[in-house]
Design a protein around this motif. Structure first.
Motif, PDB file in Angstrom:
ATOM      1  N   LYS A   1       0.911  -1.111  -0.116  1.00 48.57           N
ATOM      2  CA  LYS A   1      -0.002  -0.132  -0.073  1.00 48.57           C
ATOM      3  C   LYS A   1       0.851   1.154   0.056  1.00 48.57           C
ATOM      4  CE  LYS A   1      -3.566   2.067   2.744  1.00 48.57           C
ATOM      5  NZ  LYS A   1      -4.418   1.857   4.051  1.00 48.57           N
ATOM      6  N   VAL A   2       0.555   2.219  -0.848  1.00 46.68           N
ATOM      7  CA  VAL A   2       1.415   3.446  -0.930  1.00 46.68           C
ATOM      8  C   VAL A   2       0.963   4.282   0.258  1.00 46.68           C
ATOM      9  CG1 VAL A   2       1.744   5.635  -2.211  1.00 46.68           C
ATOM     10  CG2 VAL A   2       1.546   3.520  -3.414  1.00 46.68           C
ATOM     11  N   GLU A   3       1.951   4.578   1.268  1.00 43.56           N
ATOM     12  CA  GLU A   3       1.763   5.372   2.537  1.00 43.56           C
ATOM     13  C   GLU A   3       2.069   6.908   1.879  1.00 43.56           C
ATOM     14  OE1 GLU A   3       0.272   4.517   5.118  1.00 43.56           O
ATOM     15  OE2 GLU A   3       0.114   2.277   4.431  1.00 43.56           O
ATOM     16  N   ALA A   4       2.929   7.124   1.275  1.00 41.38           N
ATOM     17  CA  ALA A   4       3.467   8.498   1.111  1.00 41.38           C
ATOM     18  C   ALA A   4       3.885   8.667  -0.336  1.00 41.38           C
ATOM     19  CB  ALA A   4       4.442   9.028   2.041  1.00 41.38           C
ATOM     20  N   ILE A   5       3.682   9.805  -1.168  1.00 40.60           N
ATOM     21  CA  ILE A   5       4.572  10.208  -2.243  1.00 40.60           C
ATOM     22  C   ILE A   5       4.748  11.497  -1.914  1.00 40.60           C
ATOM     23  CG2 ILE A   5       4.255  10.783  -4.694  1.00 40.60           C
ATOM     24  CD1 ILE A   5       1.880   9.013  -4.782  1.00 40.60           C
ATOM     25  N   THR A   6       6.223  11.812  -1.913  1.00 38.15           N
ATOM     26  CA  THR A   6       6.869  13.019  -1.605  1.00 38.15           C
ATOM     27  C   THR A   6       7.482  13.645  -2.953  1.00 38.15           C
ATOM     28  OG1 THR A   6       7.359  12.267   0.426  1.00 38.15           O
ATOM     29  CG2 THR A   6       8.506  14.313  -0.269  1.00 38.15           C
ATOM     30  N   ARG A   7       7.119  14.803  -3.280  1.00 39.60           N
ATOM     31  CA  ARG A   7       7.956  15.656  -4.280  1.00 39.60           C
ATOM     32  C   ARG A   7       9.276  16.185  -3.657  1.00 39.60           C
ATOM     33  NH1 ARG A   7       5.256  18.484  -9.289  1.00 39.60           N
ATOM     34  NH2 ARG A   7       7.312  18.917 -10.354  1.00 39.60           N
ATOM     35  N   ARG A   8      10.379  15.785  -4.581  1.00 35.85           N
ATOM     36  CA  ARG A   8      11.453  16.480  -4.288  1.00 35.85           C
ATOM     37  C   ARG A   8      11.748  17.558  -5.404  1.00 35.85           C
ATOM     38  NH1 ARG A   8      12.368  14.246   0.405  1.00 35.85           N
ATOM     39  NH2 ARG A   8      11.871  11.807   0.644  1.00 35.85           N
ATOM     40  N   SER A   9      12.873  17.652  -5.506  1.00 37.84           N
ATOM     41  CA  SER A   9      13.123  18.723  -6.591  1.00 37.84           C
ATOM     42  C   SER A   9      12.907  18.480  -8.005  1.00 37.84           C
ATOM     43  CB  SER A   9      14.706  19.307  -6.350  1.00 37.84           C
ATOM     44  OG  SER A   9      15.480  18.226  -6.743  1.00 37.84           O
ATOM     45  N   GLY A  10      12.396  19.503  -8.836  1.00 38.86           N
ATOM     46  CA  GLY A  10      12.116  19.156 -10.343  1.00 38.86           C
ATOM     47  C   GLY A  10      11.114  18.216 -10.434  1.00 38.86           C
TER      48      GLY A  10
ATOM     49  N   PRO B   1       4.424  -9.592   7.047  1.00 32.72           N
ATOM     50  CA  PRO B   1       4.035  -8.917   7.962  1.00 32.72           C
ATOM     51  C   PRO B   1       4.887  -7.580   8.146  1.00 32.72           C
ATOM     52  CG  PRO B   1       5.172 -10.418   8.982  1.00 32.72           C
ATOM     53  CD  PRO B   1       5.057 -10.742   7.541  1.00 32.72           C
ATOM     54  N   SER B   2       5.951  -7.116   7.603  1.00 29.36           N
ATOM     55  CA  SER B   2       6.876  -6.280   7.676  1.00 29.36           C
ATOM     56  C   SER B   2       7.575  -5.919   6.562  1.00 29.36           C
ATOM     57  CB  SER B   2       7.677  -6.299   8.786  1.00 29.36           C
ATOM     58  OG  SER B   2       8.516  -5.007   9.026  1.00 29.36           O
ATOM     59  N   GLY B   3       8.086  -4.754   6.113  1.00 27.83           N
ATOM     60  CA  GLY B   3       8.968  -4.416   4.884  1.00 27.83           C
ATOM     61  C   GLY B   3       8.585  -3.240   4.549  1.00 27.83           C
ATOM     62  N   LYS B   4       9.437  -2.726   3.594  1.00 26.23           N
ATOM     63  CA  LYS B   4       9.023  -1.294   3.169  1.00 26.23           C
ATOM     64  C   LYS B   4       9.917  -1.352   1.739  1.00 26.23           C
ATOM     65  CE  LYS B   4      10.220   3.508   3.577  1.00 26.23           C
ATOM     66  NZ  LYS B   4      10.898   4.586   4.387  1.00 26.23           N
ATOM     67  N   ILE B   5       9.016  -0.603   0.765  1.00 22.55           N
ATOM     68  CA  ILE B   5       9.765  -0.478  -0.706  1.00 22.55           C
ATOM     69  C   ILE B   5       9.779   1.007  -0.937  1.00 22.55           C
ATOM     70  CG2 ILE B   5       9.512  -0.442  -3.181  1.00 22.55           C
ATOM     71  CD1 ILE B   5       7.883  -3.340  -2.687  1.00 22.55           C
ATOM     72  N   GLU B   6      10.799   1.639  -1.237  1.00 18.81           N
ATOM     73  CA  GLU B   6      10.863   2.987  -1.471  1.00 18.81           C
ATOM     74  C   GLU B   6      11.447   3.288  -2.741  1.00 18.81           C
ATOM     75  OE1 GLU B   6      12.160   6.029   1.686  1.00 18.81           O
ATOM     76  OE2 GLU B   6      13.541   6.373   0.243  1.00 18.81           O
ATOM     77  N   LEU B   7      10.711   3.988  -3.817  1.00 20.04           N
ATOM     78  CA  LEU B   7      11.037   4.002  -5.142  1.00 20.04           C
ATOM     79  C   LEU B   7      11.371   5.822  -5.295  1.00 20.04           C
ATOM     80  CD1 LEU B   7       8.330   2.288  -6.750  1.00 20.04           C
ATOM     81  CD2 LEU B   7      10.455   1.561  -6.247  1.00 20.04           C
ATOM     82  N   LEU B   8      12.600   6.030  -6.021  1.00 25.39           N
ATOM     83  CA  LEU B   8      12.531   7.396  -6.370  1.00 25.39           C
ATOM     84  C   LEU B   8      12.565   7.125  -7.882  1.00 25.39           C
ATOM     85  CD1 LEU B   8      13.625  10.364  -5.915  1.00 25.39           C
ATOM     86  CD2 LEU B   8      16.120   9.443  -6.129  1.00 25.39           C
ATOM     87  N   THR B   9      11.833   8.165  -8.443  1.00 25.89           N
ATOM     88  CA  THR B   9      11.621   8.269  -9.878  1.00 25.89           C
ATOM     89  C   THR B   9      11.715   9.763 -10.175  1.00 25.89           C
ATOM     90  OG1 THR B   9       9.949   8.027 -11.752  1.00 25.89           O
ATOM     91  CG2 THR B   9       9.077   8.653  -9.495  1.00 25.89           C
ATOM     92  N   ILE B  10      12.460   9.806 -11.271  1.00 24.63           N
ATOM     93  CA  ILE B  10      12.624  11.294 -11.964  1.00 24.63           C
ATOM     94  C   ILE B  10      11.615  11.447 -13.327  1.00 24.63           C
ATOM     95  CG2 ILE B  10      14.728  11.841 -11.089  1.00 24.63           C
ATOM     96  CD1 ILE B  10      16.128  10.820 -13.997  1.00 24.63           C
ATOM     97  N   ASN B  11      10.481  10.395 -13.109  1.00 26.02           N
ATOM     98  CA  ASN B  11       9.418  10.583 -14.172  1.00 26.02           C
ATOM     99  C   ASN B  11       8.016  10.969 -13.608  1.00 26.02           C
ATOM    100  OD1 ASN B  11       7.652   9.532 -16.164  1.00 26.02           O
ATOM    101  ND2 ASN B  11       8.818   7.772 -16.923  1.00 26.02           N
ATOM    102  N   ALA B  12       7.570  12.010 -13.804  1.00 23.72           N
ATOM    103  CA  ALA B  12       6.392  12.546 -13.313  1.00 23.72           C
ATOM    104  C   ALA B  12       5.279  11.490 -13.670  1.00 23.72           C
ATOM    105  CB  ALA B  12       6.050  13.882 -13.518  1.00 23.72           C
ATOM    106  N   ALA B  13       5.328  11.229 -14.732  1.00 18.88           N
ATOM    107  CA  ALA B  13       4.304  10.156 -15.564  1.00 18.88           C
ATOM    108  C   ALA B  13       4.368   8.898 -14.707  1.00 18.88           C
ATOM    109  CB  ALA B  13       4.274   9.967 -16.939  1.00 18.88           C
TER     110      ALA B  13
END
Length: 72
Positions: free
Chosen positions: A8-17, A42-54
């Motif tokens: 489940k997506v818990e947060a989307i954070t806009r960085r620079s650009g 029962p536990s874990g985390k995936i964190e993605l950084l994308t530079i593609n707004a689409a």
């Protein structure tokens, strides 16, 4: 060999650009299917950084997504 998980997506954070961070955590409740996934992950985390707004637009906070892990 593959492993399927449900996150489940818990947060989307806009960085620079056009950079965005998408944080996903395993589902914990809300349906019988989620309860079954929770028993296996029962536990874990995936964190993605994308530079593609689409790409970032494909996710929504609170949205649930299947993740397939397949050996490359």
């Amino acid at each position: 060999m593959s492993v399927r998980a449900k996150f489940k997506v818990e947060a989307i954070t806009r960085r620079s650009g056009d950079a965005f961070t998408v944080e996903l955590w395993p589902v914990t409740s809300g349906s019988e299917e989620n309860a079954q996934f929770y028993k296996c992950t029962p536990s874990g985390k995936i964190e993605l950084l994308t530079i593609n707004a689409a790409a970032a637009d494909q996710f929504e906070v609170g949205g649930e997504y299947y993740v397939e892990f397949v050996k490359a």
